[in-house]
Design a protein around this motif. Structure first.
Motif, PDB file in Angstrom:
ATOM      1  N   GLU A  93       7.511 -57.225 -53.509  1.00 20.98           N
ATOM      2  CA  GLU A  93       6.599 -56.383 -54.277  1.00 20.98           C
ATOM      3  C   GLU A  93       6.185 -57.079 -55.568  1.00 20.98           C
ATOM      4  O   GLU A  93       5.021 -56.995 -55.994  1.00 20.98           O
ATOM      5  CB  GLU A  93       7.275 -55.048 -54.590  1.00 20.98           C
ATOM      6  N   ALA A  94       7.138 -57.762 -56.195  1.00 19.23           N
ATOM      7  CA  ALA A  94       6.839 -58.467 -57.435  1.00 19.23           C
ATOM      8  C   ALA A  94       5.874 -59.629 -57.182  1.00 19.23           C
ATOM      9  O   ALA A  94       4.979 -59.888 -57.994  1.00 19.23           O
ATOM     10  CB  ALA A  94       8.131 -58.990 -58.062  1.00 19.23           C
ATOM     11  N   LYS A  95       6.048 -60.309 -56.053  1.00 11.71           N
ATOM     12  CA  LYS A  95       5.137 -61.408 -55.714  1.00 11.71           C
ATOM     13  C   LYS A  95       3.715 -60.884 -55.537  1.00 11.71           C
ATOM     14  O   LYS A  95       2.744 -61.506 -55.993  1.00 11.71           O
ATOM     15  CB  LYS A  95       5.605 -62.105 -54.435  1.00 11.71           C
ATOM     16  N   CYS A  96       3.599 -59.747 -54.866  1.00 16.87           N
ATOM     17  CA  CYS A  96       2.284 -59.157 -54.644  1.00 16.87           C
ATOM     18  C   CYS A  96       1.653 -58.733 -55.968  1.00 16.87           C
ATOM     19  O   CYS A  96       0.471 -58.977 -56.214  1.00 16.87           O
ATOM     20  CB  CYS A  96       2.414 -57.962 -53.709  1.00 16.87           C
ATOM     21  N   ALA A  97       2.447 -58.112 -56.845  1.00 18.44           N
ATOM     22  CA  ALA A  97       1.939 -57.668 -58.142  1.00 18.44           C
ATOM     23  C   ALA A  97       1.551 -58.854 -59.019  1.00 18.44           C
ATOM     24  O   ALA A  97       0.522 -58.823 -59.709  1.00 18.44           O
ATOM     25  CB  ALA A  97       2.995 -56.820 -58.843  1.00 18.44           C
ATOM     26  N   LEU A  98       2.357 -59.904 -58.981  1.00 16.95           N
ATOM     27  CA  LEU A  98       2.056 -61.106 -59.766  1.00 16.95           C
ATOM     28  C   LEU A  98       0.778 -61.766 -59.256  1.00 16.95           C
ATOM     29  O   LEU A  98      -0.050 -62.258 -60.044  1.00 16.95           O
ATOM     30  CB  LEU A  98       3.227 -62.086 -59.684  1.00 16.95           C
ATOM     31  N   ALA A  99       0.593 -61.752 -57.937  1.00 15.41           N
ATOM     32  CA  ALA A  99      -0.622 -62.319 -57.349  1.00 15.41           C
ATOM     33  C   ALA A  99      -1.862 -61.584 -57.840  1.00 15.41           C
ATOM     34  O   ALA A  99      -2.911 -62.195 -58.100  1.00 15.41           O
ATOM     35  CB  ALA A  99      -0.543 -62.253 -55.827  1.00 15.41           C
ATOM     36  N   LYS A 100      -1.758 -60.265 -58.003  1.00 18.00           N
ATOM     37  CA  LYS A 100      -2.899 -59.492 -58.501  1.00 18.00           C
ATOM     38  C   LYS A 100      -3.246 -59.876 -59.933  1.00 18.00           C
ATOM     39  O   LYS A 100      -4.426 -59.937 -60.299  1.00 18.00           O
ATOM     40  CB  LYS A 100      -2.581 -57.997 -58.418  1.00 18.00           C
ATOM     41  N   LEU A 101      -2.213 -60.158 -60.741  1.00 17.28           N
ATOM     42  CA  LEU A 101      -2.483 -60.584 -62.114  1.00 17.28           C
ATOM     43  C   LEU A 101      -3.190 -61.928 -62.126  1.00 17.28           C
ATOM     44  O   LEU A 101      -4.136 -62.138 -62.896  1.00 17.28           O
ATOM     45  CB  LEU A 101      -1.169 -60.660 -62.907  1.00 17.28           C
ATOM     46  N   TYR A 102      -2.739 -62.857 -61.287  1.00 20.05           N
ATOM     47  CA  TYR A 102      -3.406 -64.162 -61.187  1.00 20.05           C
ATOM     48  C   TYR A 102      -4.848 -63.991 -60.698  1.00 20.05           C
ATOM     49  O   TYR A 102      -5.768 -64.650 -61.204  1.00 20.05           O
ATOM     50  CB  TYR A 102      -2.651 -65.070 -60.213  1.00 20.05           C
ATOM     51  N   LEU A 103      -5.033 -63.124 -59.732  1.00 24.32           N
ATOM     52  CA  LEU A 103      -6.364 -62.951 -59.148  1.00 24.32           C
ATOM     53  C   LEU A 103      -7.344 -62.351 -60.148  1.00 24.32           C
ATOM     54  O   LEU A 103      -8.522 -62.695 -60.157  1.00 24.32           O
ATOM     55  CB  LEU A 103      -6.269 -62.059 -57.904  1.00 24.32           C
ATOM     56  N   ASN A 104      -6.852 -61.463 -61.000  1.00 24.63           N
ATOM     57  CA  ASN A 104      -7.717 -60.799 -61.972  1.00 24.63           C
ATOM     58  C   ASN A 104      -7.690 -61.440 -63.350  1.00 24.63           C
ATOM     59  O   ASN A 104      -8.426 -61.009 -64.243  1.00 24.63           O
ATOM     60  CB  ASN A 104      -7.316 -59.318 -62.086  1.00 24.63           C
ATOM     61  N   GLY A 105      -6.840 -62.459 -63.528  1.00 21.48           N
ATOM     62  CA  GLY A 105      -6.760 -63.127 -64.827  1.00 21.48           C
ATOM     63  C   GLY A 105      -6.232 -62.221 -65.924  1.00 21.48           C
ATOM     64  O   GLY A 105      -6.720 -62.254 -67.060  1.00 21.48           O
ATOM     65  N   LEU A 106      -5.239 -61.420 -65.617  1.00 21.34           N
ATOM     66  CA  LEU A 106      -4.660 -60.501 -66.586  1.00 21.34           C
ATOM     67  C   LEU A 106      -3.267 -60.980 -67.000  1.00 21.34           C
ATOM     68  O   LEU A 106      -2.345 -61.001 -66.182  1.00 21.34           O
ATOM     69  CB  LEU A 106      -4.571 -59.086 -65.993  1.00 21.34           C
ATOM     70  N   GLY A 107      -3.141 -61.372 -68.275  1.00 18.64           N
ATOM     71  CA  GLY A 107      -1.869 -61.877 -68.765  1.00 18.64           C
ATOM     72  C   GLY A 107      -1.582 -63.295 -68.345  1.00 18.64           C
ATOM     73  O   GLY A 107      -0.604 -63.909 -68.781  1.00 18.64           O
ATOM     74  N   LEU A 108      -2.416 -63.825 -67.484  1.00 17.13           N
ATOM     75  CA  LEU A 108      -2.279 -65.184 -66.972  1.00 17.13           C
ATOM     76  C   LEU A 108      -3.671 -65.781 -66.782  1.00 17.13           C
ATOM     77  O   LEU A 108      -4.656 -65.048 -66.679  1.00 17.13           O
ATOM     78  CB  LEU A 108      -1.557 -65.182 -65.616  1.00 17.13           C
ATOM     79  N   LYS A 109      -3.740 -67.093 -66.721  1.00 18.35           N
ATOM     80  CA  LYS A 109      -5.019 -67.737 -66.422  1.00 18.35           C
ATOM     81  C   LYS A 109      -5.390 -67.447 -64.977  1.00 18.35           C
ATOM     82  O   LYS A 109      -4.550 -67.555 -64.077  1.00 18.35           O
ATOM     83  CB  LYS A 109      -4.914 -69.244 -66.652  1.00 18.35           C
ATOM     84  N   ARG A 110      -6.632 -67.065 -64.766  1.00 18.91           N
ATOM     85  CA  ARG A 110      -7.054 -66.711 -63.410  1.00 18.91           C
ATOM     86  C   ARG A 110      -6.871 -67.890 -62.470  1.00 18.91           C
ATOM     87  O   ARG A 110      -7.323 -69.000 -62.738  1.00 18.91           O
ATOM     88  CB  ARG A 110      -8.522 -66.270 -63.411  1.00 18.91           C
ATOM     89  N   ASP A 111      -6.181 -67.634 -61.355  1.00 18.70           N
ATOM     90  CA  ASP A 111      -5.868 -68.687 -60.398  1.00 18.70           C
ATOM     91  C   ASP A 111      -5.828 -68.078 -58.999  1.00 18.70           C
ATOM     92  O   ASP A 111      -4.797 -67.560 -58.556  1.00 18.70           O
ATOM     93  CB  ASP A 111      -4.523 -69.344 -60.743  1.00 18.70           C
ATOM     94  N   ALA A 112      -6.956 -68.104 -58.294  1.00 20.56           N
ATOM     95  CA  ALA A 112      -7.046 -67.498 -56.967  1.00 20.56           C
ATOM     96  C   ALA A 112      -6.158 -68.224 -55.955  1.00 20.56           C
ATOM     97  O   ALA A 112      -5.596 -67.593 -55.051  1.00 20.56           O
ATOM     98  CB  ALA A 112      -8.498 -67.502 -56.483  1.00 20.56           C
TER      99      ALA A 112
END
Length: 216
Positions: A93-112
Motif C-alpha cells: 500500500e505504501a509503494k502504491c501511495a508513494l508512486a502516486k506522489l511521484y506521478l503527481n509531483g507532490l512532495g517529490l520531484k515528478r518522476d513517472a
C-alpha cells in the motif's frame, strides 16, 4: 354460453397469460448512465485497498493521515518520507501511495518512471489500485507511451481484484456488458412475448371471422 362469449374469454385469457410477463420484463429501473472514463491516476490522498504488506504499517498510516487531512494541513514531503520508510519494509500500500506522489509531483520531484516501477512492485503483491493506476497511465499516455492492449490487461487484473473503477473503465471501453443478459431481458424477450401474443390473437380473430362467414 354463446360462441362469441367463448371467443372473448379465450382472447382475454391469452392476453392475461402472455402480456403481463412482457410488461414486467420491459419495466424496471432505467439504465444507469454510462460511467465516466478514467482520466487520471487516483489522488495521492485516497488510500489503497490492497491487503498485502504488513511491515511499516505505522509509518504508512501516519503518512496517509498527512495526505488525507484538510488541504491546509497536508505535508507531502513528510508523507513521502514516511511512505518510503513503509515501502522499504515491503508494504504494498505504501509503494502504491508513494508512486502516486511521484506521478503527481507532490512532495517529490515528478518522476513517472519511478511511479511506474513502484506501481509494478505493488501490483506484483496483489494491490488492485496499482494495477488500476498503471492502466490509467497506459490508456492516457501519462508518462509512458500509449498502449491500449496493456491498459486493458491491467484494468482486467484490477477488476479481478475487486476494483470498481477498473470495472467501470472496462465497460466504457466496451470490454463487458453492464449485466449479463440485461439487454435481452429488458428489450428482446418482451418483444418476443408481444409478437407471440399478437400472433395467437390474430389467429383466433381469423377463426372467428371465418366461422361467422360460414354461418352467413
Amino acid at each position: 354460453m354463446s360462441y362469441r362469449l367463448k371467443i372473448f374469454f379465450k382472447l382475454f385469457a391469452v392476453a392475461f397469460i402472455l402480456l403481463p410477463p412482457g410488461l414486467a420484463l420491459a419495466g424496471g429501473e432505467s439504465a444507469t448512465a454510462e460511467p465516466p472514463r478514467a482520466q487520471a491516476a487516483l489522488s495521492p490522498g485516497e488510500p489503497a485497498q490492497a491487503e498485502g504488506g504488513s511491515g511499516g504499517e505505522m509509518a504508512y498510516f501516519q503518512a496517509q493521515a498527512l495526505v488525507s487531512c484538510a488541504p491546509e494541513y497536508r505535508d507531502y514531503k513528510k508523507a513521502a518520507k514516511l511512505f518510503k520508510d513503509a515501502a522499504s519494509s515491503g508494504n504494498a500500500e505504501a509503494k502504491c501511495a508513494l508512486a502516486k506522489l511521484y506521478l503527481n509531483g507532490l512532495g517529490l520531484k515528478r518522476d513517472a518512471k519511478e511511479a511506474l516501477r513502484l506501481f509494478s512492485e505493488a501490483a506484483a503483491e496483489g494491490c488492485a489500485p496499482a494495477f488500476y493506476n498503471m492502466a490509467v497511465m497506459y490508456e492516457n499516455s501519462v508518462g509512458v507511451e500509449r498502449n491500449i492492449p496493456k491498459a486493458l490487461e491491467y484494468y482486467r487484473k484490477a477488476a479481478a481484484l475487486g476494483s470498481s473503477e477498473a470495472k467501470e473503465a472496462l465497460e466504457v471501453m466496451g470490454e463487458s456488458s453492464p449485466q449479463s443478459g440485461e439487454f435481452a431481458d429488458r428489450y428482446i424477450l418482451p418483444l418476443i412475448v408481444l409478437a407471440l401474443a399478437g400472433f395467437v390473437i390474430s389467429r383466433l380473430l381469423g377463426s372467428f371471422r371465418r366461422m361467422r362467414s360460414a354461418k352467413h
